[in-house]
Structures are given as C-alpha cells and as structure tokens.
Design an enzyme around this catalytic site. Structure first.
Site, PDB file in Angstrom:
ATOM      1  N   CYS A 185      -7.712   4.087  73.806  1.00 38.78           N
ATOM      2  CA  CYS A 185      -6.493   4.842  74.126  1.00 38.78           C
ATOM      3  C   CYS A 185      -6.613   6.287  73.636  1.00 38.78           C
ATOM      4  CB  CYS A 185      -5.304   4.133  73.471  1.00 38.78           C
ATOM      5  SG  CYS A 185      -3.776   5.064  73.420  1.00 38.78           S
TER       6      CYS A 185
ATOM      7  N   CYS B 263      -3.876   7.509  71.275  1.00 43.71           N
ATOM      8  CA  CYS B 263      -4.051   6.817  69.984  1.00 43.71           C
ATOM      9  C   CYS B 263      -5.112   7.534  69.156  1.00 43.71           C
ATOM     10  CB  CYS B 263      -4.478   5.367  70.200  1.00 43.71           C
ATOM     11  SG  CYS B 263      -3.332   4.378  71.189  1.00 43.71           S
TER      12      CYS B 263
END
Length: 178
Positions: free
Chosen positions: A87, A90
């Site tokens: 991600c 992230c």
C-alpha cells in the site's frame, strides 16, 4: 482536571502535534498548541467521536512472538494502524508513525496491523527496512472484530487511555487529517 479531560487533552495534543508538527507536551497541565490554520485560513479542527466505544478484549502476537492484549494498552493512548506492505499511502505514513512513537514513548503506543497475506517474513523484512519501532501484528478475525469497518488502507484508530476508540481515520495520516 478530570481523568476524562486529561485523556482527551492527551489525545488532542498528540493528534494536533503530530498532524501539524506543533510542539506541545503531554504532561499534566499541558496547554494545547495554538490553533493551526489550513490553506483556506480557517482553523483546522479535530473531531472525536461523541460516544467513545470500548475496544473488545483481544490478544495479538507481534512479529517477534510477544503477546499484546488490550489490557496491556490501558494507561497509554494507542494508535492502531491497519496497513499493508504493498500500500503506497501506508508506506508514506510509516516514517511519521515511527517518529510519533519515538517522540511519545511514555504516553503513546503505536501498533501496526499488517493485512498482508502470505509469509510473515515479508512483513518482518519490511519492518526492518522501514525502521519500524513499534509492534507489528498480523491481522486476525478477532482484530477485525475489535476494530470494525476497515474498508480501505491505511485505516487508523485512536484508543484513549481507558481503552475506548475516540477517533477513526481512513486514509493517509498527514497534516490536517487527524
């Protein structure tokens, strides 16, 4: 100052300080930082949930095999961050979470909940590469039940010192979002 007021002050100071890079202390009697203004010159605000909900009792095992329970987290503000190695947002927020954990070790506990599927060694290697200084656990059905509603990554939950979710944020944690 009441216990609830003190808890909310700590949450506000941490979230404002982190989100906006303000100074501020989390010690008793601390004064919240001056209001921060967004690009439109209006004061930014922090909205906590009206009725904090207690986190269900849950036990989790970090990547080093240590067990963490929700009872272990009482007394500190806890930021539970659901993320994955693949991600992009992230990955972008992890350095800020590392810095946050280093800045407030006595008052805050960040816990990363990896939603990666497959070998945990991939997550361990990632945590080492990114210098993650807080516990990382793999997601479980019990964690998903304790922290419901993770529909996108990253998703973060702020839990007060009494074990209640006071804030949920979906998306990258950056200036102005907490």
């Amino acid at each position: 100052m009441t216990s609830r007021s003190h808890t909310l002050s700590i949450v506000l100071i941490l979230t404002v300080g982190v989100a906006f890079g303000c100074g501020g202390s989390v010690e008793s009697g601390a004064v919240a930082p001056e209001p921060v203004f967004g690009a439109d010159q209006r004061p930014s605000s922090i909205q906590l949930v009206a009725n904090p909900s207690p986190v269900l009792a849950v036990s989790m095992e970090d990547l080093d095999g240590h067990t963490i329970t929700t009872d272990d987290l009482l007394g500190k503000v806890t930021l539970v961050n659901f993320w994955a190695t693949w991600c992009g947002p992230c990955r972008a927020e992890i350095p800020d979470l590392v810095q946050l954990q280093a800045r407030y070790p006595d008052h805050l506990q960040v816990i990363g909940v990896s939603t990666d599927e497959g070998p945990t060694q991939i997550v361990k290697d990632f945590a080492t590469e990114y210098g993650i200084n807080y516990p990382v656990v793999m997601t479980t059905p019990e964690l998903n039940q304790a922290f419901p509603g993770v529909m996108a990554l990253p998703t973060s939950f702020i839990v007060d010192t009494e074990g209640r979710v006071v804030k949920t944020h979906v998306g990258l944690i950056s200036a102005g979002v907490l």
